[in-house]
Design an enzyme around this catalytic site. Structure first.
Site, mmCIF file in Angstrom:
data_model
loop_
_atom_site.group_PDB
_atom_site.id
_atom_site.type_symbol
_atom_site.label_atom_id
_atom_site.label_comp_id
_atom_site.label_asym_id
_atom_site.label_seq_id
_atom_site.Cartn_x
_atom_site.Cartn_y
_atom_site.Cartn_z
ATOM 1 N N ASP A 64 1.927 -4.488 11.103
ATOM 2 C CA ASP A 64 1.907 -4.893 9.709
ATOM 3 C C ASP A 64 2.062 -3.658 8.837
ATOM 4 O OD1 ASP A 64 -0.664 -3.882 10.177
ATOM 5 O OD2 ASP A 64 -1.645 -5.334 8.871
ATOM 6 N N TYR A 66 1.708 -0.468 6.204
ATOM 7 C CA TYR A 66 0.640 0.454 5.831
ATOM 8 C C TYR A 66 -0.144 -0.145 4.669
ATOM 9 C CZ TYR A 66 3.357 3.979 8.443
ATOM 10 O OH TYR A 66 4.033 4.681 9.405
ATOM 11 N N PHE A 77 7.001 1.691 9.969
ATOM 12 C CA PHE A 77 6.771 3.125 10.215
ATOM 13 C C PHE A 77 7.197 4.022 9.056
ATOM 14 C CE2 PHE A 77 6.958 1.495 14.630
ATOM 15 C CZ PHE A 77 5.705 1.915 15.068
ATOM 16 N N HIS A 186 2.477 2.788 22.249
ATOM 17 C CA HIS A 186 2.617 2.950 20.797
ATOM 18 C C HIS A 186 2.527 4.441 20.437
ATOM 19 C CE1 HIS A 186 1.723 2.498 16.482
ATOM 20 N NE2 HIS A 186 2.291 1.309 16.602
#
Length: 224
Positions: A64, A66, A77, A186
């Site tokens: 989701d 920031y 990202f 990740h």
């Protein structure tokens, strides 16, 4: 819907007829009316504005947006210019440096990737300020699963970069033998050392694209 590429518009129109999407629209409007929600309203669908369906060559899945001020702008990202580069993106830049020799830039704005055909897709497209995962389960996942399935239907080769277990759970939706699926932990500081570093996904992506007659991605984000 004017903020998305023309070839996405028909897909959005089809989905907007479904009950879950109508409910999602109402819920998201209520959230923006009552709380501080990110990204700004006009940037929720930015991934579909910068990257047309026709041009998708790579898909990177985030979770989701920031949830701090001035960070999210609709691309997973990525952060807005002038914002400190978040830890996960710091690690992505480090892997790019180690893999392809890219210098580490002074910003975290990834629109250059999106304009080259990298669909930077979060699985949930909105979030309350300072409340990670606060919009999980309100319907975004249905919508983004639909998007993933549409991209999987493309006859042209596409590379799916699945980082972390939430993204990797989407692998079961990918059936097209023309595509390449690359998996790694990740890039967050909690897991990057378990195999994200050294995965060489960026060079592998470009090798795959070039082997199929497509232009590679210029992954270098320039300094501002």
């Amino acid at each position: 819907m004017s903020t998305v590429c023309e070839d996405w518009r028909k897909f959005f129109a089809e989905e907007s007829k479904k009950e879950y999407y109508r409910n999602l629209t109402v819920k998201v409007k209520e959230e923006y009316d009552r709380y501080t929600v990110f990204p700004p309203k006009d940037q929720v669908f930015a991934a579909f504005r910068y990257t047309s369906y026709e041009n998708v060559k790579v898909v990177i899945l985030g979770q989701d947006p920031y949830h701090n001020y001035k960070q999210a702008h609709g691309l997973c990202f990525s952060v807005q210019p002038g914002v400190e580069v978040p830890p996960s993106l710091v690690n992505i830049y480090q892997e790019l440096h180690d893999d392809l020799g890219c210098y580490i830039p002074n910003n975290g704005t990834l629109t250059k990737w999106a304009k080259q055909g990298v669909l930077l897709l979060n699985t949930v497209l909105t979030v309350r300020a300072h409340e990670a995962n606060s919009h999980r389960g309100i319907g975004w996942e249905n919508f983004t699963d639909y998007v993933i399935s549409l991209v999987d239907q493309k006859p042209e080769p596409v590379v799916f970069l699945l980082w972390g277990s939430p993204a990797q759970r989407k692998e079961s939706m990918l059936h097209n033998p023309n595509h390449l699926v690359l998996k790694a932990p990740h890039p967050s500081p909690l897991s990057a050392y378990r195999g994200f570093f050294g995965c060489r996904h960026f060079s592998k992506t470009n090798e795959f694209l070039e082997n199929h007659g497509l232009a590679p991605i210029d992954w270098q984000i320039e300094n501002i």
